[in-house]
Design a protein around this motif. Sequence first.
Motif, short mmCIF file in Angstrom:
data_model
loop_
_atom_site.label_atom_id
_atom_site.label_comp_id
_atom_site.label_asym_id
_atom_site.label_seq_id
_atom_site.Cartn_x
_atom_site.Cartn_y
_atom_site.Cartn_z
N TYR A 1 -4.94 -16.61 9.70
CA TYR A 1 -3.52 -16.50 10.04
C TYR A 1 -3.38 -16.63 11.55
N ASP A 2 -3.33 -17.85 12.04
CA ASP A 2 -3.13 -18.13 13.46
C ASP A 2 -4.07 -17.31 14.35
N GLY A 3 -5.34 -17.37 14.05
CA GLY A 3 -6.35 -16.69 14.86
C GLY A 3 -6.78 -15.34 14.33
N PHE A 4 -6.00 -14.76 13.43
CA PHE A 4 -6.36 -13.49 12.81
C PHE A 4 -6.95 -13.75 11.41
N LEU A 5 -7.99 -13.01 11.05
CA LEU A 5 -8.64 -13.20 9.76
C LEU A 5 -8.30 -12.05 8.82
N LEU A 6 -8.16 -12.39 7.54
CA LEU A 6 -7.99 -11.40 6.49
C LEU A 6 -9.14 -11.56 5.50
N VAL A 7 -10.03 -10.56 5.46
CA VAL A 7 -11.19 -10.58 4.57
C VAL A 7 -10.85 -9.76 3.33
N GLN A 8 -11.09 -10.32 2.15
CA GLN A 8 -10.86 -9.60 0.90
C GLN A 8 -12.19 -9.40 0.18
N TRP A 9 -12.52 -8.14 -0.05
CA TRP A 9 -13.76 -7.77 -0.72
C TRP A 9 -13.47 -7.43 -2.17
N TYR A 10 -14.22 -8.01 -3.11
CA TYR A 10 -13.91 -7.82 -4.52
C TYR A 10 -14.87 -6.88 -5.24
N SER A 11 -15.87 -6.36 -4.53
CA SER A 11 -16.76 -5.36 -5.14
C SER A 11 -17.40 -4.54 -4.03
N LEU A 12 -17.81 -3.33 -4.40
CA LEU A 12 -18.54 -2.49 -3.45
C LEU A 12 -19.87 -3.14 -3.10
N GLY A 13 -20.42 -3.92 -4.05
CA GLY A 13 -21.71 -4.58 -3.82
C GLY A 13 -21.69 -5.49 -2.61
N GLU B 1 -8.93 -6.38 6.67
CA GLU B 1 -9.62 -6.44 5.39
C GLU B 1 -8.80 -5.76 4.31
N LYS B 2 -9.04 -6.20 3.07
CA LYS B 2 -8.46 -5.53 1.91
C LYS B 2 -9.58 -5.34 0.89
N LYS B 3 -9.74 -4.10 0.44
CA LYS B 3 -10.78 -3.78 -0.54
C LYS B 3 -10.17 -3.82 -1.94
N ARG B 4 -10.53 -4.82 -2.69
CA ARG B 4 -9.95 -5.00 -4.03
C ARG B 4 -10.88 -4.44 -5.10
N PHE B 5 -11.45 -3.29 -4.80
CA PHE B 5 -12.26 -2.57 -5.77
C PHE B 5 -11.91 -1.09 -5.63
N GLU B 6 -12.26 -0.31 -6.63
CA GLU B 6 -11.90 1.11 -6.61
C GLU B 6 -12.65 1.83 -5.51
N THR B 7 -11.90 2.54 -4.69
CA THR B 7 -12.52 3.30 -3.59
C THR B 7 -11.61 4.45 -3.22
N SER B 8 -12.21 5.55 -2.83
CA SER B 8 -11.44 6.72 -2.38
C SER B 8 -11.29 6.69 -0.87
N GLU B 9 -11.87 5.68 -0.23
CA GLU B 9 -11.84 5.57 1.22
C GLU B 9 -10.44 5.23 1.71
N GLU B 10 -9.89 6.08 2.53
CA GLU B 10 -8.54 5.86 3.09
C GLU B 10 -8.69 5.31 4.51
N THR B 11 -8.53 4.03 4.66
CA THR B 11 -8.67 3.43 5.99
C THR B 11 -7.58 2.40 6.22
N SER B 12 -7.35 2.08 7.48
CA SER B 12 -6.42 1.01 7.83
C SER B 12 -7.04 -0.33 7.46
N ASP B 13 -6.19 -1.33 7.22
CA ASP B 13 -6.69 -2.67 6.96
C ASP B 13 -7.24 -3.33 8.22
N PHE B 14 -6.90 -2.80 9.39
CA PHE B 14 -7.36 -3.38 10.65
C PHE B 14 -8.82 -3.00 10.88
N VAL B 15 -9.64 -4.01 11.17
CA VAL B 15 -11.08 -3.80 11.36
C VAL B 15 -11.45 -3.77 12.84
#
Length: 393
Positions: A120-132, A155-169
Amino acid sequence: MALKIKVKKQYLTKYQNGYPLLSSEWIQSLPEGIREGDLIDILSPSGQFIAKGYYGKQNKGLGWIFSAKREAKLDGSFFQHIISQALTLRKSLFSDELTTAFRLFNGEGDGLGGVTVDYYDGFLLVQWYSLGIYRYKKDFLKTWFSFPFVKGIYEKKRFETSEETSDFVGGTEAPAPLLVKENGITYATYLNDGWMTGIFLDQREVRKRIMDEYALSKRVLNTFSYTGAFSIAALYGGAAHTTSVDVAKRSLAKTAEQLQVNGMDPAEQAIVVEDVFHYFKYAKRKGLRFDLVIADPPSFARTKKITFRASKDYPELLRDLIEITAPNGMIVASTNYAGFSFQKFKEQVEEAFRGTKRSYQIRETFQLPVDFATIESFPEGNYLKVLFLELDV
C-alpha cells in the motif's frame, strides 16, 4: 532433524506433481508430538523423499510444502530468494504511477503457503494464516525490512490467538486514511482497523474493465458493496448514477469517504444500508431497473433472516439480479469461493437463467491478476471467478 509424514498411495502422484497443501485426508498420520512450525519431510508410502514442508494448521489444511530439497529450511536465505523472485514478477506494477496498491507475495503461488504480503504505497500488510508460519515471523519480516521501498509493516493474524497486539509491526506508521491509487482512482485505506483495509486488491482488473468499457451513461447497482470501490470505478467511467447496497452500517460512511477523496458528492449517489436480498424485494416492488449490476458476495454471509452460501445459493442470487437488470443490461457476477471450478460457476449461471425467458452471453471472464500468483498444481488457489454477462442477446 525434520519429522516425517507419509502420504497415502492414492495421492502420491498429486504430491509428486507439486501439490503444495498438506491435507489431513491425504496423509497416513501425524508424528507424535508435532508442533506448529515444525519442518516435515514428505515421504511416499515406501519412504522415498518427495518434498519439504512445515506444519501449520489452518482452515485449508495442516501445512504447506515449500521445497523439493531435503535440506531446505525456512530461514533468511530462503526468504530472500523467494521474496526477490516475487518482487521481480511485480516490476511492472512498481513502475505504474497510476497504481500504488497490489499484492507483493501470494502464499503458495510465490513459494510459501500460509502467508501473503500486500503493498500500500510503501507500507506492507502481512497476513499470517497459521501459528506455524507465524513462528518464522522474525526472519521473514527482517527480509522485507531490508528493501529500501518499505516504509512500514503491518500484520493481521488470521488464526486463533489470545495475543492482543496492534497490527503495526515497525518502521513508520501509515496515515489514516492511507490514500492509494488504482488505475488512477484514489481509495482510502486503513491498515490498522480490523480485518479489511477498505479495498479488495484482487478485483483491480475487473474495476478497470468496468471503468474503461461498461460504465458510460449507465445506471449502476453495486450489491455487497463494502466501501463502494466498484461504484467509484463506474463513476470514473462516466456512469450516470450509482446505487451501493450493503448490510454493514459502516458501509455508509466508508462509501461516502471513497466518493469524497475522489472529489465526488455522496449526496448525488445512493448509498443504502440494507440486506441485499431485502433490497431486491424493494427494487422489484418499485419497478427499478439497472443497466449494470455488480455482485461480488462473500462466500458465506448470515444476517438475521438470510444465510447465503455461494456453493449452492448463487443461482438464486442471480435470478434476483436478472429481474432488476434493464433490457440489454450487463451483470458482473463474481465469486471468491474456491470450492468449485470456473466451469461449475458457469453452470450455476446457466441454471439461474433457466426459465427466466431472458438470454445471456458471456462477454468476458476474469480470474486473479498477475500479482496474485498461482501455480498450476493447485487450481483452487486461483479462487476468483468473474463473468461479464450481457443480457437479451
